[in-house]
Design a protein around this motif. Structure first.
Motif, PDB file in Angstrom:
ATOM      1  N   SER A   1       0.770  -1.056   0.061  1.00 60.10           N
ATOM      2  CA  SER A   1       0.056  -0.155   0.082  1.00 60.10           C
ATOM      3  C   SER A   1       0.690   1.191   0.031  1.00 60.10           C
ATOM      4  CB  SER A   1      -0.814   0.157   1.249  1.00 60.10           C
ATOM      5  OG  SER A   1      -0.113  -0.174   2.724  1.00 60.10           O
TER       6      SER A   1
ATOM      7  N   VAL B   1      -4.351   0.806  -1.303  1.00 62.63           N
ATOM      8  CA  VAL B   1      -3.711  -0.673  -1.479  1.00 62.63           C
ATOM      9  C   VAL B   1      -3.709  -0.665  -2.860  1.00 62.63           C
ATOM     10  CG1 VAL B   1      -4.457  -2.891  -1.147  1.00 62.63           C
ATOM     11  CG2 VAL B   1      -4.947  -1.159   0.719  1.00 62.63           C
TER      12      VAL B   1
ATOM     13  N   PRO C   1      -6.182   1.355  -7.347  1.00 71.43           N
ATOM     14  CA  PRO C   1      -6.156   0.979  -5.989  1.00 71.43           C
ATOM     15  C   PRO C   1      -7.450   0.189  -6.016  1.00 71.43           C
ATOM     16  CG  PRO C   1      -6.619   3.140  -5.971  1.00 71.43           C
ATOM     17  CD  PRO C   1      -6.464   2.962  -7.207  1.00 71.43           C
TER      18      PRO C   1
ATOM     19  N   ARG D   1      -8.208   0.664   0.711  1.00 71.47           N
ATOM     20  CA  ARG D   1      -7.308   1.452   1.151  1.00 71.47           C
ATOM     21  C   ARG D   1      -7.344   0.806   2.661  1.00 71.47           C
ATOM     22  NH1 ARG D   1      -9.981   5.597   4.541  1.00 71.47           N
ATOM     23  NH2 ARG D   1     -12.138   5.213   4.815  1.00 71.47           N
TER      24      ARG D   1
END
Length: 475
Positions: free
Chosen positions: A150, A157, A402, A405
């Protein structure tokens, strides 16, 4: 005395020099069997031996130098021992009549969705790659049961594999211990260690070499926790904090505050215990929370230091050298320090296998990675797989969507949810959904002076000899 001595003697890897703030946001490797094998640094000073009264009854990795064995023999013994070893805390395995290793368990079909729905799905999750973005390394290069990489600043992430799988954490759980206890006591406060302080450690615990009836500064004790993964240091600090039972309760409360819903704490030091679990996702939350604290950053980035030993003649205290067993920070005979590494914590026990959480910076980009239990049982494999994830993450940075998160602490997420409801004209949102989707606008990591390369301590990259020490767990 001991505190100033320790601070004056500290050395850090170049990529681990933290001078700044993070706002808003020895373990010894190689333990894989019932009588775990430990690969130690033969050039490091050996900690003084705890008294027989305090030494765990099982094999210990701290005091005595073990007989040397060829690397091939050590690997063979470790592989053989794996056949009789449980691979996951709380799960029993029978050795088949044919002697083959039992099949590893599959991840749950459904896991927590904290941080995003995709993070609750089994298997590898990686977002859409833009043109020029490198492909994620394949399964042969990333054998860990669970991992996550991350953006340490924003919490986005980049990719993950079973990040919410609840697994035994080993000493990476000490990050939560530090998140909970470290802010409570000033560095220069001292503790004269009582015999009762060192009771209750698991057999074969990793030790820094604390002696009863001697005085240690809080600074010394935290160096023992982070560099040598000393369960004796954890227990001494827990005694200062009201005892292990009270500390475990506080750690569980802290985990809840951090939205670490996969974590159940049984011991403060990460020693194997039934029901004690965490996840790659939660361990990343603990690291991210800890890195906001300057003292946490100091300890987790320290490569070597001097630790107080026995009093010498004339009253002056002897010291001995301790080295960080995070091999991406200090290096080993078969692995170099990772460029830009800045901590955080490693672990290794029978049930957990090897676990590691690390943070690194390159070109102004900061990445956080956690690896749990590589299935390729080779020396330093957790570090190798973490390095591969970091390499990929730095190359893919800004070129991959991503998949979720890292959420902030509960109070921050609740404030974000309230702000989102207000900005949406008062429309009610489910708080949990809001926590999973709100922007972590406060997750800014500002650092100064984190070098891009590793300053290797003299002799660390030329260790040369593989040593083996037996221990039942607790690293």
């Amino acid at each position: 005395m001991a505190s100033s001595m320790g601070r004056g003697s500290i050395r850090r890897s170049g990529g681990a020099l933290f001078r700044g703030v993070m706002s808003g946001v020895g373990d010894r490797p190689g333990t894989f069997c019932d009588v775990p094998t430990t690969f130690a640094d033969p050039t490091a000073s050996t900690p003084s031996t705890p008294s027989a009264r305090n030494r765990p009854s099982g094999p210990s990795d701290a005091p005595a130098a073990p007989p040397r064995r060829p690397a091939r023999a050590v690997a063979g013994l470790a592989a053989a021992a794996l056949l009789a070893s449980p691979l996951l805390a709380g799960t029993a395995y029978a050795v088949p009549a044919d002697g083959k290793q039992p099949k590893a368990p599959a991840p749950p079909a459904k896991m927590s969705a904290v941080g995003g729905a995709r993070l609750g799905q089994p298997g590898v999750q990686v977002g859409q790659l833009a043109a020029g973005a490198p492909k994620l390394p394949g399964a042969a290069a990333l054998t860990a049961r669970s991992w996550i990489v991350s953006d340490a600043a924003t919490g986005e992430v980049l990719a993950a594999k079973n990040p919410h799988w609840r697994l035994a954490p080993a000493s990476t759980l000490k990050m939560l211990f530090a998140d909970t206890v470290l802010p409570k006591f000033p560095k220069d406060e001292k503790r004269t260690v009582k015999p009762a302080d060192l009771e209750g450690m698991g057999a074969g615990s990793s030790l820094v070499g604390i002696k009863e009836n001697l005085s240690y500064s809080v600074h010394d004790l935290w160096l023992g926790v982070f560099l040598r993964s000393g369960n004796d240091a954890v227990h001494a600090l827990s005694a200062m904090n009201g005892g292990t039972e009270a500390t475990v309760a506080e750690m569980q409360k802290r985990a809840k505050e951090l939205n670490a819903t996969d974590t159940h704490v049984v011991t403060p030091d990460g020693y194997d215990a039934p029901g004690q679990v965490s996840s790659a996702y939660d361990l990343s939350l603990f690291a991210r929370a800890g890195l906001k604290n300057a003292d946490f950053r100091e300890y987790c980035s320290t490569a070597s230091a001097q630790f107080p030993g026995e009093p010498a003649k004339g009253g002056k205290r002897k010291t001995f050298g301790i080295q960080n067993t995070n091999r991406l920070l200090s290096g080993d005979y078969d692995i170099k320090p990772y460029p830009g590494i800045a901590g955080v914590k490693n672990g290794s026990t029978t049930n957990a296998g090897s676990t590691f959480t690390g943070v690194a910076e390159r070109g102004g980009r900061k990445l956080l990675v956690t690896v749990m239990n590589p299935q390729k049982k080779e020396h330093n494999e957790a570090y190798r797989e973490a390095a591969r994830l970091l390499d990929w993450g730095f190359k893919a940075f800004g070129k991959v969507e991503p998949v979720g998160r890292l959420v902030g602490p509960k109070d921050e997420e609740d404030r974000a949810a309230r702000g989102k409801r207000h900005s949406d004209g008062g429309n009610a949102l489910d708080p949990q959904m809001a926590r999973q989707s709100a922007d972590d606008s406060s997750g800014v990591w500002t650092t100064v002076g984190i070098a891009g390369g590793g300053l290797v301590l003299a002799g660390l990259v030329a260790l040369g000899v593989l040593r083996r020490r037996s221990r039942a767990g607790g690293e």
